[in-house]
Design a protein around this motif. Structure first.
Motif, PDB file in Angstrom:
ATOM      1  N   TYR A 117      -3.147   1.287  -4.565  1.00  0.00           N
ATOM      2  CA  TYR A 117      -2.540   2.481  -5.144  1.00  0.00           C
ATOM      3  C   TYR A 117      -2.937   3.771  -4.422  1.00  0.00           C
ATOM      4  CZ  TYR A 117      -1.177  -0.377  -9.185  1.00  0.00           C
ATOM      5  OH  TYR A 117      -0.618  -1.316 -10.002  1.00  0.00           O
ATOM      6  N   ALA A 118      -3.809   3.673  -3.443  1.00  0.00           N
ATOM      7  CA  ALA A 118      -4.299   4.889  -2.767  1.00  0.00           C
ATOM      8  C   ALA A 118      -3.923   4.913  -1.290  1.00  0.00           C
ATOM      9  CB  ALA A 118      -5.805   5.012  -2.934  1.00  0.00           C
ATOM     10  N   GLY A 119      -2.782   4.332  -0.961  1.00  0.00           N
ATOM     11  CA  GLY A 119      -2.293   4.384   0.416  1.00  0.00           C
ATOM     12  C   GLY A 119      -1.460   5.632   0.623  1.00  0.00           C
ATOM     13  N   PHE A 120      -2.114   6.783   0.497  1.00  0.00           N
ATOM     14  CA  PHE A 120      -1.400   8.054   0.558  1.00  0.00           C
ATOM     15  C   PHE A 120      -0.832   8.339   1.941  1.00  0.00           C
ATOM     16  CE2 PHE A 120      -4.927   8.682  -2.556  1.00  0.00           C
ATOM     17  CZ  PHE A 120      -4.141   8.587  -3.690  1.00  0.00           C
ATOM     18  N   ARG A 121      -1.522   7.864   2.963  1.00  0.00           N
ATOM     19  CA  ARG A 121      -1.073   8.011   4.342  1.00  0.00           C
ATOM     20  C   ARG A 121      -1.295   6.694   5.064  1.00  0.00           C
ATOM     21  NH1 ARG A 121      -3.961  12.280   7.570  1.00  0.00           N
ATOM     22  NH2 ARG A 121      -5.790  11.271   6.728  1.00  0.00           N
ATOM     23  N   THR A 122      -0.727   6.561   6.232  1.00  0.00           N
ATOM     24  CA  THR A 122      -0.929   5.345   7.012  1.00  0.00           C
ATOM     25  C   THR A 122      -2.409   5.146   7.313  1.00  0.00           C
ATOM     26  OG1 THR A 122       1.242   5.697   8.011  1.00  0.00           O
ATOM     27  CG2 THR A 122      -0.191   4.080   9.069  1.00  0.00           C
ATOM     28  N   LEU A 123      -3.108   6.232   7.608  1.00  0.00           N
ATOM     29  CA  LEU A 123      -4.546   6.150   7.860  1.00  0.00           C
ATOM     30  C   LEU A 123      -5.267   5.533   6.659  1.00  0.00           C
ATOM     31  CD1 LEU A 123      -6.850   8.764   9.493  1.00  0.00           C
ATOM     32  CD2 LEU A 123      -7.430   7.905   7.228  1.00  0.00           C
TER      33      LEU A 123
ATOM     34  N   SER B 259       0.837  -1.196   0.000  1.00  0.00           N
ATOM     35  CA  SER B 259       0.000   0.000   0.000  1.00  0.00           C
ATOM     36  C   SER B 259       0.870   1.242   0.000  1.00  0.00           C
ATOM     37  CB  SER B 259      -0.909   0.007   1.233  1.00  0.00           C
ATOM     38  OG  SER B 259      -1.719   1.160   1.254  1.00  0.00           O
ATOM     39  N   GLY B 260       0.691   2.071  -1.024  1.00  0.00           N
ATOM     40  CA  GLY B 260       1.516   3.267  -1.108  1.00  0.00           C
ATOM     41  C   GLY B 260       0.925   4.319  -2.013  1.00  0.00           C
ATOM     42  N   ASP B 261       1.726   5.311  -2.281  1.00  0.00           N
ATOM     43  CA  ASP B 261       1.299   6.503  -3.021  1.00  0.00           C
ATOM     44  C   ASP B 261       1.517   6.303  -4.522  1.00  0.00           C
ATOM     45  OD1 ASP B 261       0.717   9.017  -3.954  1.00  0.00           O
ATOM     46  OD2 ASP B 261       2.071  10.072  -2.611  1.00  0.00           O
TER      47      ASP B 261
ATOM     48  N   PHE C  18      -4.451  11.639  16.606  1.00  0.00           N
ATOM     49  CA  PHE C  18      -5.560  11.991  17.493  1.00  0.00           C
ATOM     50  C   PHE C  18      -6.403  13.129  16.934  1.00  0.00           C
ATOM     51  CE2 PHE C  18      -2.529   9.657  19.967  1.00  0.00           C
ATOM     52  CZ  PHE C  18      -3.342   8.812  20.708  1.00  0.00           C
ATOM     53  N   TRP C  19      -5.787  13.993  16.163  1.00  0.00           N
ATOM     54  CA  TRP C  19      -6.542  15.024  15.448  1.00  0.00           C
ATOM     55  C   TRP C  19      -7.494  14.370  14.455  1.00  0.00           C
ATOM     56  CZ3 TRP C  19      -6.684  20.430  15.521  1.00  0.00           C
ATOM     57  CH2 TRP C  19      -7.318  21.024  14.426  1.00  0.00           C
ATOM     58  N   ASP C  20      -6.970  13.412  13.681  1.00  0.00           N
ATOM     59  CA  ASP C  20      -7.783  12.726  12.671  1.00  0.00           C
ATOM     60  C   ASP C  20      -8.927  11.938  13.309  1.00  0.00           C
ATOM     61  OD1 ASP C  20      -6.203  13.727  10.656  1.00  0.00           O
ATOM     62  OD2 ASP C  20      -4.937  11.946  10.508  1.00  0.00           O
ATOM     63  N   ILE C  21      -8.625  11.275  14.417  1.00  0.00           N
ATOM     64  CA  ILE C  21      -9.660  10.498  15.100  1.00  0.00           C
ATOM     65  C   ILE C  21     -10.727  11.428  15.680  1.00  0.00           C
ATOM     66  CG2 ILE C  21     -10.106   9.044  17.123  1.00  0.00           C
ATOM     67  CD1 ILE C  21      -7.414   7.682  16.595  1.00  0.00           C
ATOM     68  N   LEU C  22     -10.294  12.515  16.292  1.00  0.00           N
ATOM     69  CA  LEU C  22     -11.223  13.462  16.907  1.00  0.00           C
ATOM     70  C   LEU C  22     -12.186  14.056  15.886  1.00  0.00           C
ATOM     71  CD1 LEU C  22     -12.127  15.101  19.395  1.00  0.00           C
ATOM     72  CD2 LEU C  22     -10.385  16.789  18.802  1.00  0.00           C
ATOM     73  N   PHE C  23     -11.670  14.381  14.707  1.00  0.00           N
ATOM     74  CA  PHE C  23     -12.488  15.037  13.696  1.00  0.00           C
ATOM     75  C   PHE C  23     -12.996  14.076  12.613  1.00  0.00           C
ATOM     76  CE2 PHE C  23     -10.103  18.552  15.550  1.00  0.00           C
ATOM     77  CZ  PHE C  23     -11.131  19.460  15.776  1.00  0.00           C
ATOM     78  N   GLY C  24     -12.826  12.775  12.841  1.00  0.00           N
ATOM     79  CA  GLY C  24     -13.398  11.773  11.950  1.00  0.00           C
ATOM     80  C   GLY C  24     -12.843  11.794  10.541  1.00  0.00           C
ATOM     81  N   VAL C  25     -11.537  12.051  10.407  1.00  0.00           N
ATOM     82  CA  VAL C  25     -10.908  12.080   9.086  1.00  0.00           C
ATOM     83  C   VAL C  25     -10.843  10.660   8.519  1.00  0.00           C
ATOM     84  CG1 VAL C  25      -8.806  12.633   7.806  1.00  0.00           C
ATOM     85  CG2 VAL C  25      -9.573  14.127   9.663  1.00  0.00           C
ATOM     86  N   ASP C  26     -11.274  10.511   7.268  1.00  0.00           N
ATOM     87  CA  ASP C  26     -11.258   9.212   6.602  1.00  0.00           C
ATOM     88  C   ASP C  26     -10.308   9.235   5.410  1.00  0.00           C
ATOM     89  OD1 ASP C  26     -13.148   7.915   8.264  1.00  0.00           O
ATOM     90  OD2 ASP C  26     -14.776   8.949   7.233  1.00  0.00           O
ATOM     91  N   SER C  27     -10.201   8.099   4.742  1.00  0.00           N
ATOM     92  CA  SER C  27      -9.360   7.994   3.555  1.00  0.00           C
ATOM     93  C   SER C  27      -9.845   8.924   2.454  1.00  0.00           C
ATOM     94  CB  SER C  27      -9.376   6.555   3.033  1.00  0.00           C
ATOM     95  OG  SER C  27      -8.910   5.654   4.007  1.00  0.00           O
ATOM     96  N   LYS C  28      -8.908   9.342   1.609  1.00  0.00           N
ATOM     97  CA  LYS C  28      -9.273  10.194   0.475  1.00  0.00           C
ATOM     98  C   LYS C  28     -10.156   9.428  -0.507  1.00  0.00           C
ATOM     99  CE  LYS C  28      -5.166  13.134   0.615  1.00  0.00           C
ATOM    100  NZ  LYS C  28      -3.968  13.616  -0.128  1.00  0.00           N
ATOM    101  N   PHE C  29      -9.849   8.141  -0.711  1.00  0.00           N
ATOM    102  CA  PHE C  29     -10.603   7.307  -1.638  1.00  0.00           C
ATOM    103  C   PHE C  29     -10.845   5.937  -1.016  1.00  0.00           C
ATOM    104  CE2 PHE C  29      -7.844  10.059  -4.231  1.00  0.00           C
ATOM    105  CZ  PHE C  29      -8.806  10.766  -4.931  1.00  0.00           C
TER     106      PHE C  29
END
Length: 217
Positions: free
Chosen positions: A126-132, A94-96, A198-209
């Motif tokens: 192909y859409a593992g832009f970040r670890t999340l 999984s990567g960019d 923790f910012w991402d979890i707090l604000f419910g950030v999800d994958s781009k795709f």
């Protein structure tokens, strides 16, 4: 004058409070991520449980100077060790791949094939832009509720935390780390990346795709 003095005191208190908050966030995030990974992360392949899929987290094949990136090489080596030891049946890389001239998943696949892994046992994200993104897509696109994540220890610790946030069972197999200055810079960036978890979890950030499901095996 009294009003200015009061405003000055309030401003100082806000600055002090903000500083203390960021300091607690900085050290607290690191402690939470690190302590959560205890007992789930392994340095020896013999200690790893058997699962269906190893998830290899992406990085560039070469560094900024054009030389081989040791983070990449060591992750490939670790993934091969897991497969040869019979700990996993398939490898998900999984990567960019956000631009045409940059393709981490294909580079990882080619390196794995060169090391003797059958092409049919390798799947590409192909859409593992970040670890999340990598962790959420492993679950929601590739259908894996349990994986062994492969990267350096500091990265595995964060991946485990994120994977569990999405409801996965995640173990980590530690690739060899990189020493010297390059390793130090990466460790510093990692501290801030842990804060962002923790910012991402707090604000419910999800994958781009996300996209259509892909069945492994």
């Amino acid at each position: 004058m009294k009003l200015k003095s009061q405003r000055s005191k309030i401003l100082k208190r806000i600055i002090i409070f903000s500083f203390l908050f960021v300091l607690c966030w900085f050290f607290g995030a690191n402690w939470a991520v690190k302590s959560n990974a205890e007992g789930k992360i392994f340095d020896r392949v013999s200690e790893c449980p058997k699962v269906k899929v190893a998830l290899v987290l992406g990085t560039s094949r070469t560094n900024k100077r054009g030389n081989d990136n040791l983070y990449f090489s060591y992750r490939i080596k670790a993934a091969v060790e897991l497969y040869r030891a019979g700990k996993v049946k398939f490898i998900l890389v999984s990567g960019d791949n956000s631009i045409e001239t940059y393709d981490e998943p294909t580079d990882m696949k080619n390196a794995l094939i060169a090391a003797g892994i059958p092409a049919g046992r390798i799947y590409l994200d192909y859409a593992g832009f970040r670890t999340l993104d990598s962790m959420e897509r492993a679950l929601k696109v590739f259908g894996q509720k349990e994986v062994i994540v492969v990267s350096q220890r500091f990265h595995n610790e964060r991946a485990i935390y994120l994977g569990e946030h999405f409801g996965m069972t995640v173990y980590g197999y530690n690739a060899k780390d990189v020493a010297k200055m390059g390793g130090f810079k990466t460790k510093v960036r990692e501290r801030f990346a842990r804060m962002k978890v923790f910012w991402d979890i707090l604000f419910g950030v999800d994958s781009k795709f996300l996209g259509d499901p892909v069945k492994i095996g």
